[in-house]
Design an enzyme around this catalytic site. Structure first.
Site, mmCIF file in Angstrom:
data_model
loop_
_atom_site.group_PDB
_atom_site.id
_atom_site.type_symbol
_atom_site.label_atom_id
_atom_site.label_comp_id
_atom_site.label_asym_id
_atom_site.label_seq_id
_atom_site.Cartn_x
_atom_site.Cartn_y
_atom_site.Cartn_z
ATOM 1 N N SER A 47 0.809 -1.216 0.000
ATOM 2 C CA SER A 47 0.000 0.000 0.000
ATOM 3 C C SER A 47 0.843 1.268 0.000
ATOM 4 O O SER A 47 0.312 2.375 -0.050
ATOM 5 C CB SER A 47 -0.929 0.016 1.215
ATOM 6 O OG SER A 47 -0.168 0.013 2.406
ATOM 7 N N THR A 178 -1.808 3.343 4.568
ATOM 8 C CA THR A 178 -0.868 4.458 4.551
ATOM 9 C C THR A 178 0.174 4.248 5.637
ATOM 10 O O THR A 178 -0.148 3.696 6.688
ATOM 11 C CB THR A 178 -1.614 5.789 4.843
ATOM 12 O OG1 THR A 178 -2.650 5.968 3.886
ATOM 13 C CG2 THR A 178 -0.674 6.982 4.789
ATOM 14 N N THR A 196 1.618 6.917 0.594
ATOM 15 C CA THR A 196 0.742 5.828 0.169
ATOM 16 C C THR A 196 0.683 5.778 -1.352
ATOM 17 O O THR A 196 1.007 6.753 -2.032
ATOM 18 C CB THR A 196 -0.683 6.033 0.719
ATOM 19 O OG1 THR A 196 -1.497 4.914 0.371
ATOM 20 C CG2 THR A 196 -1.309 7.303 0.174
ATOM 21 N N ARG A 206 -7.389 10.531 -9.056
ATOM 22 C CA ARG A 206 -7.857 10.575 -7.673
ATOM 23 C C ARG A 206 -6.708 10.869 -6.715
ATOM 24 O O ARG A 206 -5.637 10.312 -6.802
ATOM 25 C CB ARG A 206 -8.514 9.243 -7.321
ATOM 26 C CG ARG A 206 -9.069 9.145 -5.893
ATOM 27 C CD ARG A 206 -8.105 8.459 -4.937
ATOM 28 N NE ARG A 206 -8.747 8.152 -3.658
ATOM 29 C CZ ARG A 206 -8.093 7.667 -2.605
ATOM 30 N NH1 ARG A 206 -6.789 7.430 -2.668
ATOM 31 N NH2 ARG A 206 -8.737 7.414 -1.477
ATOM 32 N N GLY A 208 -6.181 11.053 -2.483
ATOM 33 C CA GLY A 208 -6.842 10.717 -1.236
ATOM 34 C C GLY A 208 -6.530 11.687 -0.118
ATOM 35 O O GLY A 208 -6.113 12.831 -0.335
ATOM 36 N N ASP A 209 -6.704 11.226 1.111
ATOM 37 C CA ASP A 209 -6.513 12.101 2.269
ATOM 38 C C ASP A 209 -5.056 12.277 2.660
ATOM 39 O O ASP A 209 -4.707 13.257 3.306
ATOM 40 C CB ASP A 209 -7.292 11.558 3.468
ATOM 41 C CG ASP A 209 -6.775 10.212 3.950
ATOM 42 O OD1 ASP A 209 -6.375 9.384 3.099
ATOM 43 O OD2 ASP A 209 -6.775 9.959 5.166
ATOM 44 N N THR A 229 -5.209 6.639 8.698
ATOM 45 C CA THR A 229 -5.149 5.636 7.635
ATOM 46 C C THR A 229 -6.540 5.072 7.434
ATOM 47 O O THR A 229 -7.357 5.070 8.360
ATOM 48 C CB THR A 229 -4.156 4.511 7.986
ATOM 49 O OG1 THR A 229 -4.044 3.614 6.877
ATOM 50 C CG2 THR A 229 -4.590 3.742 9.218
ATOM 51 N N GLY A 230 -6.823 4.598 6.223
ATOM 52 C CA GLY A 230 -8.136 4.031 5.957
ATOM 53 C C GLY A 230 -8.726 4.549 4.670
ATOM 54 O O GLY A 230 -7.991 4.898 3.732
ATOM 55 N N ASN A 231 -10.029 4.606 4.612
ATOM 56 C CA ASN A 231 -10.734 5.073 3.423
ATOM 57 C C ASN A 231 -10.645 6.589 3.340
ATOM 58 O O ASN A 231 -11.454 7.315 3.913
ATOM 59 C CB ASN A 231 -12.197 4.620 3.452
ATOM 60 C CG ASN A 231 -12.926 4.944 2.154
ATOM 61 O OD1 ASN A 231 -12.520 5.824 1.403
ATOM 62 N ND2 ASN A 231 -14.005 4.233 1.885
ATOM 63 N N GLY A 232 -9.645 7.057 2.611
ATOM 64 C CA GLY A 232 -9.378 8.490 2.554
ATOM 65 C C GLY A 232 -10.484 9.307 1.933
ATOM 66 O O GLY A 232 -10.659 10.483 2.280
#
Length: 318
Positions: A47, A178, A196, A206, A208-209, A229-232
């Site tokens: 990742s 991440t 990440t 795209r 992300g966060d 970390t996770g679904n940004g």
């Protein structure tokens, strides 16, 4: 005291690299950069770094940011192509421009101008993953309200009917991850960073966060630092790292600050995948995560002068 806090258990070697940078006299910024760079080179969990999480075109692109808690300067890159050293390019944005975030092809051109080597980020593994995804009719993907039906077919897509009920997707906890880091130096300066390769099968372009200050990470030396970390795509809407640091500023314990940041997201998105780490200016730390099937505990690594070794810890998700 110097504390290093990481967001995942597989990053022990990156933790050691950061600690050695501090012990050799490096700054907290050096420690963040070197730790993230180690993870990028080792492709942590697939990742982080090159050769992981191809987008809809089969290309791996990178997001990263680094933040100085003394000056509040941030350097970040998003959708970085052809350059392996995303965290170092992010630091170059901070140190060689007046900007905070560069994205896409222009970020790659900036990196090349700064002396970074352009190279192919795909690997045999990422090509194999992408080829299988195509064979599986591009499932899963990140499209909605388009034609042809994205739950059954590959694109190209055009605008389609708006569905009243969104299709449910199985959450892959390895599809969004991440390296997130908070480093506290002996002089009290704090730095934070993230790196990440983003979401699996993302729509090209795209971001992300991770490279967004306040979302992927945030730090102020007088208060503390946090990294998520996770679904940004969900988490960046709530700026969890900024919220956690602001809570620590008014005296909230790190664990409670982390839990509050996660709870705020849960109120609107109860099934989201995500976690956050927090450390205050005195070196106390904590973490929190949202409990979903397959993700009930969140491991992280701490390295400080008391442990003198990477210490694996974990918290129960709620």
């Amino acid at each position: 005291m110097s504390s290093l806090i990481y967001s995942d258990s597989y990053m022990k070697e990156a933790t050691k690299t950061s600690w050695r940078a501090l012990q050799a006299g490096g700054s907290v910024m050096d420690a963040v950069e070197k730790g993230c760079s180690r993870c990028e080179a080792e492709q942590c969990d697939g990742s982080v770094g090159f050769g992981g999480h191809p987008d809809e075109r089969g290309e791996t692109t990178l997001d990263a940011m680094i933040m100085n808690g003394n000056t509040m300067e941030v350097g970040a890159v998003g959708d970085l192509r052809r350059i392996k050293n995303a965290i170092s390019v992010a630091r170059a944005v901070m140190e060689h421009t007046e900007h905070t975030l560069l994205v896409g092809e222009s970020a790659s051109q900036f990196a090349e101008n700064m002396g970074f080597t352009a190279e192919d980020l795909t690997t045999n593994n990422s090509i194999s993953v992408f080829t299988q995804w195509l064979k599986d009719n591009c499932q899963p993907n990140n499209r909605k309200n388009v034609s042809p039906d994205p739950s059954k077919y590959c694109g190209p897509y055009k605008p389609g009917p708006t569905l009243k009920h969104r299709r449910r997707r199985e959450i892959d906890i390895h599809a969004h991850d991440t390296i997130g880091m908070v480093v506290i130096g002996r002089d009290g300066q704090i730095a934070a960073g993230t790196s990440t390769n983003g979401a699996n099968y993302k729509v090209p372009g795209r971001v992300g966060d991770s490279p967004i200050a306040g979302a992927g990470s945030y730090v102020e030396s007088a208060a503390g630092g946090a990294a998520a970390t996770g679904n940004g795509d969900v988490m960046m809407r709530f700026l969890p790292s900024y919220l956690a640091v602001e809570l620590m500023r008014i005296g909230t314990e790190p664990s409670t600050a982390c839990e509050t940041a996660i709870s705020r997201i849960k109120r609107h998105n109860p099934g989201f995948f995500g976690a956050i780490i927090c450390a205050n200016s005195t070196g106390h730390y904590g973490a929190a995560c949202n409990k979903i099937p397959g993700f009930t505990r969140f491991p992280f690594v701490v390295y400080n002068s008391q442990t003198n070794t990477p210490l694996l810890q974990s918290v129960d998700c709620f």
